[in-house]
Design a protein around this motif. Structure first.
Motif, PDB file in Angstrom:
ATOM      1  N   TYR A 204       8.671   5.647   6.908  1.00 41.29           N
ATOM      2  CA  TYR A 204       7.606   6.648   6.935  1.00 41.29           C
ATOM      3  C   TYR A 204       6.281   6.130   7.474  1.00 41.29           C
ATOM      4  N   GLY A 205       6.248   4.914   7.980  1.00 44.29           N
ATOM      5  CA  GLY A 205       5.002   4.366   8.520  1.00 44.29           C
ATOM      6  C   GLY A 205       4.053   3.981   7.393  1.00 44.29           C
ATOM      7  N   TRP A 206       2.745   4.106   7.682  1.00 45.69           N
ATOM      8  CA  TRP A 206       1.742   3.691   6.709  1.00 45.69           C
ATOM      9  C   TRP A 206       1.726   4.593   5.475  1.00 45.69           C
ATOM     10  N   ALA A 207       2.150   5.829   5.617  1.00 45.44           N
ATOM     11  CA  ALA A 207       2.243   6.713   4.447  1.00 45.44           C
ATOM     12  C   ALA A 207       3.324   6.200   3.489  1.00 45.44           C
ATOM     13  N   GLY A 208       4.409   5.668   4.025  1.00 44.14           N
ATOM     14  CA  GLY A 208       5.456   5.088   3.190  1.00 44.14           C
ATOM     15  C   GLY A 208       4.978   3.851   2.459  1.00 44.14           C
ATOM     16  N   VAL A 209       4.165   3.026   3.163  1.00 45.53           N
ATOM     17  CA  VAL A 209       3.600   1.834   2.519  1.00 45.53           C
ATOM     18  C   VAL A 209       2.688   2.253   1.372  1.00 45.53           C
ATOM     19  N   ALA A 210       1.862   3.268   1.605  1.00 47.95           N
ATOM     20  CA  ALA A 210       0.951   3.749   0.555  1.00 47.95           C
ATOM     21  C   ALA A 210       1.737   4.282  -0.646  1.00 47.95           C
ATOM     22  N   ALA A 211       2.826   5.010  -0.383  1.00 43.20           N
ATOM     23  CA  ALA A 211       3.625   5.558  -1.477  1.00 43.20           C
ATOM     24  C   ALA A 211       4.297   4.439  -2.277  1.00 43.20           C
ATOM     25  N   VAL A 212       4.854   3.450  -1.588  1.00 43.83           N
ATOM     26  CA  VAL A 212       5.532   2.350  -2.283  1.00 43.83           C
ATOM     27  C   VAL A 212       4.532   1.514  -3.075  1.00 43.83           C
ATOM     28  N   VAL A 213       3.401   1.198  -2.474  1.00 43.40           N
ATOM     29  CA  VAL A 213       2.379   0.418  -3.187  1.00 43.40           C
ATOM     30  C   VAL A 213       1.857   1.200  -4.387  1.00 43.40           C
ATOM     31  N   GLY A 214       1.684   2.512  -4.233  1.00 43.26           N
ATOM     32  CA  GLY A 214       1.267   3.344  -5.373  1.00 43.26           C
ATOM     33  C   GLY A 214       2.284   3.308  -6.496  1.00 43.26           C
ATOM     34  N   GLY A 215       3.570   3.368  -6.131  1.00 46.25           N
ATOM     35  CA  GLY A 215       4.615   3.280  -7.150  1.00 46.25           C
ATOM     36  C   GLY A 215       4.641   1.933  -7.840  1.00 46.25           C
ATOM     37  N   LEU A 216       4.454   0.855  -7.084  1.00 50.06           N
ATOM     38  CA  LEU A 216       4.432  -0.485  -7.674  1.00 50.06           C
ATOM     39  C   LEU A 216       3.230  -0.670  -8.601  1.00 50.06           C
ATOM     40  N   VAL A 217       2.087  -0.126  -8.212  1.00 52.81           N
ATOM     41  CA  VAL A 217       0.896  -0.212  -9.069  1.00 52.81           C
ATOM     42  C   VAL A 217       1.122   0.586 -10.347  1.00 52.81           C
ATOM     43  N   MET A 218       1.747   1.760 -10.241  1.00 54.53           N
ATOM     44  CA  MET A 218       2.038   2.565 -11.430  1.00 54.53           C
ATOM     45  C   MET A 218       2.984   1.819 -12.369  1.00 54.53           C
ATOM     46  N   TRP A 219       4.000   1.164 -11.815  1.00 51.05           N
ATOM     47  CA  TRP A 219       4.942   0.382 -12.610  1.00 51.05           C
ATOM     48  C   TRP A 219       4.211  -0.748 -13.349  1.00 51.05           C
TER      49      TRP A 219
ATOM     50  N   HIS B  49       3.595  -1.243 -17.603  1.00 49.93           N
ATOM     51  CA  HIS B  49       3.890  -2.453 -18.368  1.00 49.93           C
ATOM     52  C   HIS B  49       2.636  -3.016 -19.032  1.00 49.93           C
ATOM     53  N   PHE B  50       1.511  -2.972 -18.329  1.00 44.03           N
ATOM     54  CA  PHE B  50       0.259  -3.459 -18.903  1.00 44.03           C
ATOM     55  C   PHE B  50      -0.159  -2.596 -20.091  1.00 44.03           C
ATOM     56  N   THR B  51      -0.010  -1.281 -19.962  1.00 45.75           N
ATOM     57  CA  THR B  51      -0.370  -0.370 -21.055  1.00 45.75           C
ATOM     58  C   THR B  51       0.495  -0.626 -22.280  1.00 45.75           C
TER      59      THR B  51
END
Length: 139
Positions: free
Chosen positions: A23-38, A42-44
């Motif tokens: 998906y290009g840079w939009a795919g990178v943003a979505a994956v990074v957003g998912g990793l940050v949420m994950w 765990h931190f919470t």
């Protein structure tokens, strides 16, 4: 060496690479957003467990017998702290492996847990001798 220390970062890089190719840079943003949420989930969880443990005495558990029944080999220390809602009393030297912690209840029964590399490998329940004589016979 723990294989998870290698596979999790490699998996994250592979996901980011897949997101970019699909998906290009939009795919990178979505994956990074998912990793940050994950990571935030765990931190919470860690903060909530520590907040509950801070309100109880170190090494105290409501019932050592119930803790003994609920323990399973291979769980991590944070999982045991979440079950007991208290930090364990450290019995081993600081920084040593295996780490040995003890949780004691009001009847002076205690569970001693041994953790290797952060995972529970064995535990023992000790009940005071006078407790068996103090309970009246059923019948």
């Amino acid at each position: 060496m723990n294989l998870r220390n290698i596979l999790v970062p490699l998996g994250a890089v592979a996901l980011v690479g897949f997101g970019f190719t699909a998906y290009g840079w939009a795919g990178v943003a979505a994956v990074v957003g998912g990793l940050v949420m994950w990571a935030l989930l765990h931190f919470t969880r860690l903060v909530n467990v520590m907040k509950k443990a801070a309100k109880r005495p170190i090494g105290y558990v409501g019932s050592a017998v119930m803790l003994n029944a609920r323990l399973v080999e291979g769980v991590n220390l944070m999982h045991v702290v979440a079950m007991t809602q208290a930090l364990g009393e450290l019995l081993s030297p600081e920084g040593a492996d295996p780490e040995v912690y003890r949780w004691t209840d009001g009847t002076q029964s205690h569970v001693t847990c041994e953790f290797r590399h952060g995972k529970l490998v064995k535990w023992t329940l000790v009940r005071p001798e006078g407790e068996a004589a103090a309970t009246p016979p059923q019948g």
